[in-house]
Design an enzyme around this catalytic site. Structure first.
Site, PDB file in Angstrom:
ATOM      1  N   GLU A   1       0.870  -1.167   0.000  1.00 59.83           N
ATOM      2  CA  GLU A   1       0.000   0.000   0.000  1.00 59.83           C
ATOM      3  C   GLU A   1       0.913   1.225   0.000  1.00 59.83           C
ATOM      4  O   GLU A   1       1.786   1.327   0.860  1.00 59.83           O
ATOM      5  CB  GLU A   1      -0.882  -0.026   1.263  1.00 59.83           C
TER       6      GLU A   1
ATOM      7  N   ARG B   1       4.702 -12.715   9.963  1.00 62.52           N
ATOM      8  CA  ARG B   1       5.391 -11.476   9.633  1.00 62.52           C
ATOM      9  C   ARG B   1       6.715 -11.415  10.383  1.00 62.52           C
ATOM     10  O   ARG B   1       6.891 -12.055  11.418  1.00 62.52           O
ATOM     11  CB  ARG B   1       4.531 -10.243   9.928  1.00 62.52           C
TER      12      ARG B   1
ATOM     13  N   LYS C   1       4.110   0.992   9.558  1.00 64.13           N
ATOM     14  CA  LYS C   1       4.268   2.273   8.867  1.00 64.13           C
ATOM     15  C   LYS C   1       3.654   3.412   9.673  1.00 64.13           C
ATOM     16  O   LYS C   1       4.158   4.525   9.660  1.00 64.13           O
ATOM     17  CB  LYS C   1       3.631   2.182   7.476  1.00 64.13           C
TER      18      LYS C   1
HETATM   19  P1  ATP Z   1       2.525  -2.059   8.073  1.00 66.66           P
HETATM   20  O1  ATP Z   1       1.782  -2.837   9.105  1.00 66.66           O
HETATM   21  O2  ATP Z   1       3.956  -1.885   8.357  1.00 66.66           O
HETATM   22  O3  ATP Z   1       1.863  -0.775   7.709  1.00 66.66           O
HETATM   23  P2  ATP Z   1       1.313  -3.381   5.896  1.00 66.66           P
HETATM   24  O4  ATP Z   1       1.107  -4.830   5.984  1.00 66.66           O
HETATM   25  O5  ATP Z   1       0.136  -2.518   6.077  1.00 66.66           O
HETATM   26  O6  ATP Z   1       2.520  -2.995   6.811  1.00 66.66           O
HETATM   27  P3  ATP Z   1       1.549  -3.295   3.079  1.00 66.66           P
HETATM   28  O7  ATP Z   1       2.057  -2.207   2.243  1.00 66.66           O
HETATM   29  O8  ATP Z   1       0.119  -3.624   3.026  1.00 66.66           O
HETATM   30  O9  ATP Z   1       1.989  -2.975   4.550  1.00 66.66           O
HETATM   31  O10 ATP Z   1       2.424  -4.601   2.840  1.00 66.66           O
HETATM   32  C1  ATP Z   1       2.824  -5.098   1.611  1.00 66.66           C
HETATM   33  C2  ATP Z   1       3.176  -6.545   1.775  1.00 66.66           C
HETATM   34  O11 ATP Z   1       4.235  -6.686   2.708  1.00 66.66           O
HETATM   35  C3  ATP Z   1       2.010  -7.334   2.303  1.00 66.66           C
HETATM   36  O12 ATP Z   1       1.911  -8.546   1.583  1.00 66.66           O
HETATM   37  C4  ATP Z   1       2.358  -7.581   3.746  1.00 66.66           C
HETATM   38  O13 ATP Z   1       1.815  -8.778   4.203  1.00 66.66           O
HETATM   39  C5  ATP Z   1       3.887  -7.627   3.698  1.00 66.66           C
HETATM   40  N1  ATP Z   1       4.453  -7.243   4.991  1.00 66.66           N
HETATM   41  C6  ATP Z   1       4.241  -6.101   5.665  1.00 66.66           C
HETATM   42  N2  ATP Z   1       4.888  -6.113   6.850  1.00 66.66           N
HETATM   43  C7  ATP Z   1       5.538  -7.298   6.913  1.00 66.66           C
HETATM   44  C8  ATP Z   1       6.390  -7.923   7.888  1.00 66.66           C
HETATM   45  N3  ATP Z   1       6.689  -7.313   9.038  1.00 66.66           N
HETATM   46  N4  ATP Z   1       6.874  -9.145   7.599  1.00 66.66           N
HETATM   47  C9  ATP Z   1       6.581  -9.757   6.448  1.00 66.66           C
HETATM   48  N5  ATP Z   1       5.797  -9.236   5.500  1.00 66.66           N
HETATM   49  C10 ATP Z   1       5.265  -8.020   5.715  1.00 66.66           C
HETATM   50 MG    MG Z   2      -1.553  -3.400   4.641  1.00 70.97          MG
END
Ligand code: ATP
Ligand code: MG
Length: 553
Positions: free
Chosen positions: A33, A257, A267
């Protein structure tokens, strides 16, 4: 002996699918995102998705999950693309979930026509209240009885902008008694009169994550849609929607994760650190972001090796930051050029060396890579050494400078300490020594056995530089799980700026992105933000394991 790495559970699934002829080749995606910069957790997901495609001869799409108009910005899109490429991966296609808005909208109308979705006028409080609890079933309201024709008209009017934000939603008609709360008639669309970074003002109706994500996977023909464990309960809805829409059967698989000690990895929290000025920006070298790690001097290879090593887990765990640092050291030890820098200088005067005279010596650029050759050093009467390399009253195990002791100056001579000078406050101002002319490195005939080797720089030739040393950003292993605000646990001493360090003149040629080992001090790289040709600023990437003094010749 060759060491076969066993397959992780996702590789097992892929191999079985390929063997069964379910897919001819695999297609994965990385779906960020664009609401922030990527962090090391995303690197894990990138390495996994791209790595699987590379391993099985498939492809990976980069898809921006830009269905939420309010938080997304083009700056983030650009940084994400840069970071993925910097990590060493190239996507087959660059897609945006917003490109599918028309297709998604058509899917929604199809569900409505099938009687599987309805427009609900309830407030969000009413919807929440009617949903029930995990132990008591929810109940449908009167809106659920609307006819497909009525729903279709209302949905079209929602799209046409006839209704204000929050006045209506589109819900899937699944099961209000399901033990999985996400199946209790989940919301598919909400009204939001907001400007979108790509579609502008075309839409005032935006799909929810659960409607956009799986359908985007299906539109692209993603075979293995890999996400993190919090999406396990969403899988039933993912499958339900694909089944009812009768579209390409993408499948979702979840892994744990990545969590890492002494940092935060959301984020939202990272944005707070940026906005509230705790760090210089998303690329502050203390941040767990890819851009921060790049600025700090971490290499793509070290991050990839780290991600590979931690593997794919099915249960949440916490990885030690020092494991990542281990891989950074491993990589830099092989590639970084050796240089000398004195961070806390004190003069060393070689009293039997003629004043104003200098000689040139040579020192290897990298003992791990002899082909990188040698560089030139100047040696003379006045040198800078580290203050901590002298001790007035040494302990038994002290192998560095002390009255009467002998040490080797790296790539130069053995010196014998003959005395020292202090100022009125008792602060050491100078160390005195005599050098042993026949002890020159490479042609040493002195027969003297020394146990310590120290680094030094000719005072006449030394160049001033700023050096920035970093420590962990937080004082506790898991700031997010502590009581109160995570920012209460910020390490106030995470940045130490040394404004007046001395570096050898060879470092004037340093280029951005080049890595150096400052002997005995760690790995360093130029700071991309603060360094200028007139004032070099170096970041310490990571310290050395402190065994250099013992092993050096
Ligand atoms: P955050 O919680 O940091 O805002 P998010 O999951 O909302 O992260 P996205 O941009 O939606 O961020 O993530 C893109 C991809 O990265 C998704 O497939 C998500 O599952 C993966 N991802 C995000 N954080 C992690 C993590 N800590 N470990 C492994 N994969 C991750
Ligand atoms: Mg997300």
């Amino acid at each position: 002996m060759s060491e076969e790495k066993s397959l992780n559970f996702i590789e097992e699934i892929i191999e079985a699918d390929l063997a069964a002829g379910k897919h001819q080749s695999i297609l994965t995606r990385f779906p960020p995102e664009p609401n922030g910069y990527l962090h090391i957790g995303h690197a894990k997901s990138i390495c996994l998705n791209f790595g699987l495609a590379l391993k099985y001869g498939g492809k990976t799409n980069l898809r921006f999950d830009d269905t939420n108009p309010v938080t997304e910005e083009t700056e983030y899109v650009e940084s994400i693309k840069h970071d993925v490429q910097w990590l060493g991966f190239q996507w087959a296609n660059e897609f945006y979930a917003s490109d599918y808005f028309h297709q998604l909208y058509a899917f929604a109308e199809k569900l409505i026509e099938k009687g599987m979705a309805y427009v609900d006028d309830s407030t969000s409080e009413e919807i929440a209240e009617q949903k029930g609890t995990p132990t008591t079933p929810g109940r449908r309201n009167q809106y659920a009885d609307r006819s497909p024709a009525e729903n279709l008209q209302l949905f079209r009017d929602m799209k046409a902008g006839k209704y204000p934000d929050g006045s209506k939603v589109l819900r899937a008609k699944v099961d209000m008694a399901s033990p999985n709360m996400l199946l209790r008639d989940p919301i598919l669309y909400r009204i939001k009169h907001a400007h979108h970074h790509r579609t502008g003002d075309e839409w005032c109706l935006y799909p929810m994550y659960d409607f956009a994500h799986g359908q985007s996977d299906s539109i692209e023909g993603i075979t293995h849609s890999i996400c993190t464990l919090e999406f396990v309960p969403h899988r039933a809805l993912y499958d339900w929607l694909i089944e009812k829409l009768e579209i390409f059967p993408s499948k979702q698989y979840e892994f744990a994760r990545l969590n890492m000690t002494y940092t935060v990895m959301s984020k939202r929290k990272l944005l707070q650190l940026v906005n509230e000025g705790y760090v210089e920006g998303w690329d502050d070298p203390r941040m767990p972001t890819i851009s921060g790690m790049r600025r700090r001097g971490y290499t793509p290879k070290s991050i990839r090796d780290f991600c590979d090593r931690i593997g794919v887990a099915k249960r949440e765990n916490m990885i030690d930051l020092s494991l990542l640092e281990f891989f950074v050291r491993e990589d830099l030890n092989k590639t970084a050029q050796r240089r000398m820098a004195v961070l806390d200088p004190v003069k060393l005067e070689i009293t039997n060396y003629p004043a104003g005279e200098f000689e040139t010596l040579f020192s290897e650029n990298n003992p791990e890579m002899p082909e990188t050759g040698e560089r030139l050093l100047h040696f003379g009467r006045e040198l800078w050494i580290e203050r901590e390399d002298f001790m007035e009253e040494p302990s038994k195990k002290w192998f560095r400078l002390a009255p009467g002791s002998v040490v080797r100056l790296k790539s130069a001579y053995i010196v014998r300490c003959t005395g020292y000078e202090k100022d009125e406050q008792g602060k050491l101002t100078k160390v005195l020594a005599e050098y042993i002319p026949e002890s020159k490195s490479g042609s040493d005939t002195s027969g003297i056995n020394v146990k310590g080797t120290i680094h030094w720089i000719s005072a006449e030739h030394a160049v001033v530089a700023e050096v920035r040393l970093y420590d962990r950003l937080f004082k506790v292993e898991d700031p997010s799980s502590e009581e109160g605000d995570f920012k209460d646990y910020i390490n106030a001493d995470s940045l130490q700026i040394i404004e007046h360090a001395y570096i050898e003149p060879e470092l004037l040629k340093a280029q951005l992105g080049e890595q150096f080992q400052f002997l005995r001090k760690g790995y360093f790289t130029l700071d991309s933000v603060h360094s200028t040709p007139n004032k070099l600023v170096f970041n310490r990437t990571v310290s050395l394991k402190d065994n250099w003094a013992k092993s050096a010749k």
